[in-house]
Write a protein that holds these residues in place. Structure first.
Motif, short mmCIF file in Angstrom:
data_model
loop_
_atom_site.label_atom_id
_atom_site.label_comp_id
_atom_site.label_asym_id
_atom_site.label_seq_id
_atom_site.Cartn_x
_atom_site.Cartn_y
_atom_site.Cartn_z
N ARG A 18 0.87 -1.18 0.00
CA ARG A 18 0.00 0.00 0.00
C ARG A 18 0.90 1.23 0.00
N TRP A 19 1.08 1.82 -1.18
CA TRP A 19 1.99 2.95 -1.33
C TRP A 19 1.32 4.22 -0.82
N PRO A 20 2.07 5.14 -0.20
CA PRO A 20 1.48 6.39 0.31
C PRO A 20 1.10 7.33 -0.83
N LYS A 21 0.14 8.17 -0.54
CA LYS A 21 -0.29 9.20 -1.51
C LYS A 21 0.74 10.32 -1.52
N ARG A 22 0.69 11.12 -2.57
CA ARG A 22 1.67 12.21 -2.73
C ARG A 22 1.61 13.18 -1.55
N ASP A 23 0.41 13.49 -1.04
CA ASP A 23 0.32 14.45 0.06
C ASP A 23 0.94 13.91 1.36
N GLN A 24 1.10 12.61 1.48
CA GLN A 24 1.79 12.02 2.62
C GLN A 24 3.28 11.84 2.32
#
Length: 64
Positions: A18-24
């Motif tokens: 589960r890759w993090p979103k850009r804002d994270q």
């Protein structure tokens, strides 16, 4: 395990992550870079201080 099977397993496992979103991701990268920079500066200063201390001790005890 053959190299082809190993690469296939790595790709399969990478898809399950589960890759993090850009804002994270951006704030996390900034924190990691700040910690790395602070650590690098600290280690350079520590090395310079230790070198100077050793030089002073050599001079005090008449070493080369």
């Amino acid at each position: 395990m053959t190299p082809g099977k190993y690469i296939g397993e790595v790709v399969k496992e990478g898809k399950r992550v589960r890759w993090p979103k850009r804002d994270q991701l951006i704030p996390t990268i900034i924190v990691v870079l700040c910690i790395a920079a602070f650590t690098a500066i600290f280690l350079v200063l520590e090395d310079l201080t230790a070198g100077e201390l050793i030089k002073q001790l050599r001079n005090a005890f008449g070493g080369n």
